[in-house]
Design a protein around this motif. Structure first.
Motif, short mmCIF file in Angstrom:
data_model
loop_
_atom_site.label_atom_id
_atom_site.label_comp_id
_atom_site.label_asym_id
_atom_site.label_seq_id
_atom_site.Cartn_x
_atom_site.Cartn_y
_atom_site.Cartn_z
N GLN A 1 94.33 -29.78 27.15
CA GLN A 1 92.91 -29.44 27.26
C GLN A 1 92.55 -28.29 26.31
O GLN A 1 93.35 -27.42 26.02
N PHE A 2 91.32 -28.35 25.81
CA PHE A 2 90.72 -27.35 24.92
C PHE A 2 91.30 -27.36 23.50
O PHE A 2 90.93 -26.52 22.69
N CYS A 3 92.18 -28.29 23.19
CA CYS A 3 92.73 -28.35 21.83
C CYS A 3 91.74 -28.99 20.86
O CYS A 3 90.93 -29.84 21.24
N HIS A 4 91.85 -28.59 19.60
CA HIS A 4 91.12 -29.22 18.50
C HIS A 4 92.11 -30.03 17.66
O HIS A 4 93.20 -29.54 17.33
N PHE A 5 91.71 -31.25 17.31
CA PHE A 5 92.53 -32.11 16.47
C PHE A 5 91.70 -32.44 15.24
O PHE A 5 90.67 -33.09 15.33
N GLY A 6 92.14 -31.98 14.07
CA GLY A 6 91.28 -31.95 12.90
C GLY A 6 90.99 -33.28 12.26
O GLY A 6 91.69 -34.28 12.45
N THR A 7 89.94 -33.27 11.44
CA THR A 7 89.54 -34.46 10.71
C THR A 7 90.66 -34.93 9.79
O THR A 7 91.38 -34.14 9.19
N HIS A 8 90.88 -36.24 9.71
CA HIS A 8 91.90 -36.88 8.88
C HIS A 8 93.32 -36.48 9.26
O HIS A 8 94.26 -36.75 8.51
N ALA A 9 93.51 -35.84 10.41
CA ALA A 9 94.86 -35.52 10.87
C ALA A 9 95.48 -36.73 11.55
O ALA A 9 94.77 -37.64 12.01
N MET A 10 96.81 -36.74 11.63
CA MET A 10 97.52 -37.85 12.26
C MET A 10 98.64 -37.31 13.12
O MET A 10 99.39 -36.42 12.70
N GLY B 1 90.76 -32.83 29.27
CA GLY B 1 89.37 -32.41 29.17
C GLY B 1 89.15 -31.42 28.04
O GLY B 1 90.06 -30.71 27.60
N HIS B 2 87.92 -31.39 27.52
CA HIS B 2 87.46 -30.39 26.55
C HIS B 2 88.13 -30.50 25.18
O HIS B 2 88.10 -29.54 24.41
N VAL B 3 88.72 -31.62 24.85
CA VAL B 3 89.38 -31.79 23.56
C VAL B 3 88.35 -32.18 22.50
O VAL B 3 87.44 -32.97 22.76
N ARG C 1 93.80 -21.63 20.22
CA ARG C 1 95.11 -21.83 20.87
C ARG C 1 96.27 -21.61 19.90
O ARG C 1 97.43 -21.77 20.29
N GLY C 2 95.98 -21.28 18.65
CA GLY C 2 97.01 -21.24 17.63
C GLY C 2 97.23 -22.63 17.08
O GLY C 2 96.96 -23.63 17.74
N ILE C 3 97.71 -22.72 15.84
CA ILE C 3 97.87 -24.01 15.21
C ILE C 3 99.29 -24.54 15.36
O ILE C 3 100.24 -23.78 15.55
#
Length: 255
Positions: A155-164, A137-139, A251-253
């Motif tokens: 949950q709550f993580c961000h996964f950046g644009t153009h990342a793989m 949830g909340h990704v 959450r830190g990278i």
């Protein structure tokens, strides 16, 4: 266009040319845009909005109640844009009242077999989630992101644009834009250079991103120091996107 064994609630709103396969169940408060094809044995529960030319394959479950124990039947939503493809047995859940109240998915995304998208996720455009990739949830997932098979995002993580993310990655921290990660726990392995070249990024942008990447990951700087230097040295939209994707991390990278 609607198979006689399909069950479509009178409260559902389907465009005139929507195809619905055998034994599919579409509940009330479901809206499906023109040119869409819903396969056999699909369950779609509302409130859910599916854009034009949506393609859903057999046994998928779209817009179901979420699995959060706090959920108490509130009228939350799932909203998807146009030209999305949902393959066999994928599960896409609605939001929760405790967060946005809505799971939001952009356009032209591919959700392969057994993918799970949890409640309150926000997914951009042109993403690929390979077989059994799982979002808690909340990704938040940026545009053109790729998650390999069996990758799991906390949950709550961000996964950046153009990342793989490579197959089987266990992702418990935020993933900056443009990078490539892999492993359990996931670790960064450089820029997603193949993806950037395929999508037409200029040599100038790729070179600047490479230097910005080194400032964050190779120079021993703090995150704050690295971001300051990136913004002092470069004035490109791509390097700003990279910096901003790190700056918003809670959450830190991934390192």
């Amino acid at each position: 266009m609607i198979h006689p064994t399909a069950i479509v609630d009178p409260g559902a709103r389907l465009a005139e040319d929507v195809e619905v396969g055998p034994f599919t169940v579409i509940g009330p408060d479901v809206e499906i845009g023109p040119g869409s094809r819903i396969g056999p044995h699909v369950v779609i529960k509302g409130p859910t909005v599916l854009g034009a030319r949506t393609r859903i394959f057999q046994f998928a479950s779209v817009g179901e109640d979420c699995q959060d124990k706090k959920y108490a039947g509130e009228p939350t939503r799932l909203v998807m844009g146009d030209d999305n493809v949902v393959r066999e047995s994928a599960t896409l859940h609605r939001g929760t009242a405790q967060d946005r109240g809505e799971t939001t998915i952009g356009s032209r995304n591919l959700f392969m077999a057994y993918v799970h998208v949890g409640h309150d996720c926000v997914i951009g455009n042109d993403c690929i989630l390979a077989n059994q990739a799982t979002l808690a949830g909340h990704v938040v997932v940026g545009d053109f992101a790729i998650l390999g098979g069996l990758a799991a995002v906390h949950q709550f993580c961000h996964f950046g644009t153009h990342a793989m993310a490579g197959g089987g990655s266990i992702i418990t921290k935020d993933t900056p834009a443009y990078v490539m990660i892999n492993g359990n726990p996931a670790q960064v392995h450089g820029l997603n250079l193949v993806g950037l070249k395929r999508r037409g990024f200029s040599k100038e942008a790729i070179s600047a991103l490479g230097e910005a990447y080194k400032l964050v990951y190779r120079q021993g700087l703090t995150v704050e120091q690295a971001l300051l230097q990136i913004r002092e040295r470069y004035r490109l939209a791509e390097t700003e996107t990279f910096a901003a994707s790190i700056e918003v991390s809670t959450r830190g990278i991934v390192r």
